[in-house]
Design a protein around this motif. Sequence first.
Motif, PDB file in Angstrom:
ATOM      1  N   ASN A   1     -58.108  -2.959  33.445  1.00  0.00           N
ATOM      2  CA  ASN A   1     -57.730  -1.857  32.557  1.00  0.00           C
ATOM      3  C   ASN A   1     -56.363  -1.298  32.939  1.00  0.00           C
ATOM      4  O   ASN A   1     -55.490  -1.100  32.085  1.00  0.00           O
ATOM      5  CB  ASN A   1     -58.804  -0.771  32.622  1.00  0.00           C
TER       6      ASN A   1
ATOM      7  N   ALA B   1     -59.292  -1.351  19.646  1.00  0.00           N
ATOM      8  CA  ALA B   1     -58.490  -0.140  19.563  1.00  0.00           C
ATOM      9  C   ALA B   1     -58.759   0.600  18.259  1.00  0.00           C
ATOM     10  O   ALA B   1     -58.777   1.833  18.223  1.00  0.00           O
ATOM     11  CB  ALA B   1     -57.004  -0.466  19.686  1.00  0.00           C
TER      12      ALA B   1
ATOM     13  N   PRO C   1     -51.509  -5.847  22.022  1.00  0.00           N
ATOM     14  CA  PRO C   1     -52.601  -5.786  21.054  1.00  0.00           C
ATOM     15  C   PRO C   1     -52.513  -6.902  20.016  1.00  0.00           C
ATOM     16  O   PRO C   1     -51.425  -7.321  19.616  1.00  0.00           O
ATOM     17  CB  PRO C   1     -52.427  -4.411  20.400  1.00  0.00           C
TER      18      PRO C   1
ATOM     19  N   ARG D   1     -57.345  -4.734  21.900  1.00  0.00           N
ATOM     20  CA  ARG D   1     -56.528  -4.610  23.095  1.00  0.00           C
ATOM     21  C   ARG D   1     -56.541  -5.905  23.900  1.00  0.00           C
ATOM     22  O   ARG D   1     -57.409  -6.756  23.696  1.00  0.00           O
ATOM     23  CB  ARG D   1     -57.062  -3.465  23.969  1.00  0.00           C
TER      24      ARG D   1
ATOM     25  N   LYS E   1     -52.080  -2.270  31.175  1.00  0.00           N
ATOM     26  CA  LYS E   1     -51.340  -1.077  30.742  1.00  0.00           C
ATOM     27  C   LYS E   1     -50.084  -0.869  31.587  1.00  0.00           C
ATOM     28  O   LYS E   1     -48.995  -0.628  31.040  1.00  0.00           O
ATOM     29  CB  LYS E   1     -52.252   0.149  30.832  1.00  0.00           C
TER      30      LYS E   1
ATOM     31  N   THR F   1     -52.366   2.108  19.552  1.00  0.00           N
ATOM     32  CA  THR F   1     -52.340   1.278  20.757  1.00  0.00           C
ATOM     33  C   THR F   1     -51.149   1.575  21.659  1.00  0.00           C
ATOM     34  O   THR F   1     -51.072   1.040  22.758  1.00  0.00           O
ATOM     35  CB  THR F   1     -52.293  -0.210  20.381  1.00  0.00           C
TER      36      THR F   1
END
Length: 577
Positions: free
Chosen positions: A320, A515, A455, A509, A324, A532
């Motif tokens: 996660n 998302a 995405p 995602r 990002k 997103t």
Amino acid sequence: MSAPTPSDSLLEQAPPGAPVVIAGAGPVGLVLAAELLSRDVPVRIIDGTPPGSSLHSRAIVVWPRSLELLDRIGAAEPLAEAANRLDAVTYFSQRRLLGSIEMSRLAETPFPFGAVIPQSRTEDVVRARVEALGGKVEQGRVTAVQDIHRRPVVEVEWPDAAGSEHIEASWVIGADGAHSTVRRLAGIEFLGSGEDVLFAIGDGPIDGDLHHNELLYCYTRSGALGLAPFGEGRFRLAVSVPGWNRQDAPPRALFQQVMDERAPRPGAIGTLDWTTIFRARRRVAETLREGRVFLAGDAGHIFSAAGAQGMNTGIQDAVNLGWKLAGVIDGTLEPGILDTYDTERRLAAERVVLTTAKQTSWGLFRRRRQIAVRDGAVRLAQRSGLLQRFGAPLMAQHDVTYRPAESLRDTLPGVTRKVRAGDRLPVFSHHPRGRETPAPATELGGWPVIDAARPSVLLWAGTRQDGAWIRQADAVRAGLPPTVPVQDISARPGFAPLLGNRPLAAVVRPDGHIAALTEAEPVAVRTALRETRAVIGPRPHSGRAGTESVTEMGVAAAAPQGDTRADTRGDIHGDTQ
């Protein structure tokens, strides 16, 4: 503790080219490092424990969702090959069968099994991937982290009187375990509740007619016994004990006595490799982020070993945060997306704390009435199919969701299988640099492969697979720049129970979570992409150069009458779960 500084202002202070410093080279720190290295993000991994120095194997089960995520970095297949396959989780009471969760019946995954393997072997597999990607683990001890809100500087003390070093970092990750130095230096409280529960644990051979591909939970009025098979007649044993004030390790005789009392089949325990006392505690950090410092794995949360969820929850933290953070560093995602890491993963951790605490307490019931109610409920769930329906996704961590939620109640699975925004879809991803040998470009285990970094848009025709749908899908593609991956998954019948009968577009995602679900129309899809925080190219034929942020496109002003915005609260079928 001060309030977190907004991500946008933090990014402006990042030292150019500075590495992400990861404290801790357990499975969580290594997975996060591999995620970042796969995206060419510079990383330094600092760990104070030499590889192979720990006698205890600690976490031993890798569940299907973790295998899916480990496949992003090419670690799933070698890990599964080295592990013993776990096909079921079975429950007994007073040596009589209550019910079984069959992992082998999971249909929406290329990994319908758990992998039983010592944590040290898991670390070896992932460390090999890190090294193949150009990373390495440095043996040292983090002693200070300064200026965590602007330009972090990590002080590392090297072994053998080699002195110390001050590392100017872009971000700092505390993946350094339950006694995290990074968490303490960042001033983050480790909050907990409930009484500690003690277990004697150990690894070794058992001679007997035991289940070699099942994880067993054996409950009696005197306590609980857990048995996990490594294969070749070797097992992990976990035995509840009322207290342990002695300094020495639990003896083999204790485990044999409990085996005779609680196991459904007899077995003679051989010489154990090691034994120790494990204290099952329940703690979650008050935040998983402070400034430019993030916490992951046991540094951010610890809970009961029931269900073997700890390391698996940490792996989900790593992925996660990894996609990002890499996206923010390379400019494909806006900095604000980092704010979602704490909200998503802390709530997920709190849910695991609750479910594992419940499972632990249910296994330690002593009153006859409590036991009768528990056993009756499990048997009823077994006969009705509810144990399999809800137990398998829970154990596999397939039911982890990032739905907008105000409480844990909002994260509970629904009665139907239809998905909502935040839920996992059976779509998978792998970094091109994450594999020694490329995987099929279009599918994995019969399911689609999506982009590992940005995405993706998945188009679903429902029952409308006709010429009109083809034109509609072409219009969506034409309305998006080539930087946005688009797939039409309408020919895959496995998605029908999940997405329903009406046409739609799912913005997914890189980790496979939804998302947004919206209408399959160009404006609606671009509006959904806004959620997103992706940075994408300009609209086709716009005449604009460079890139634009979908959060600044102003597409709402161009929307036609009526609500074509993405619905991030539920699905668009008119019926909810």
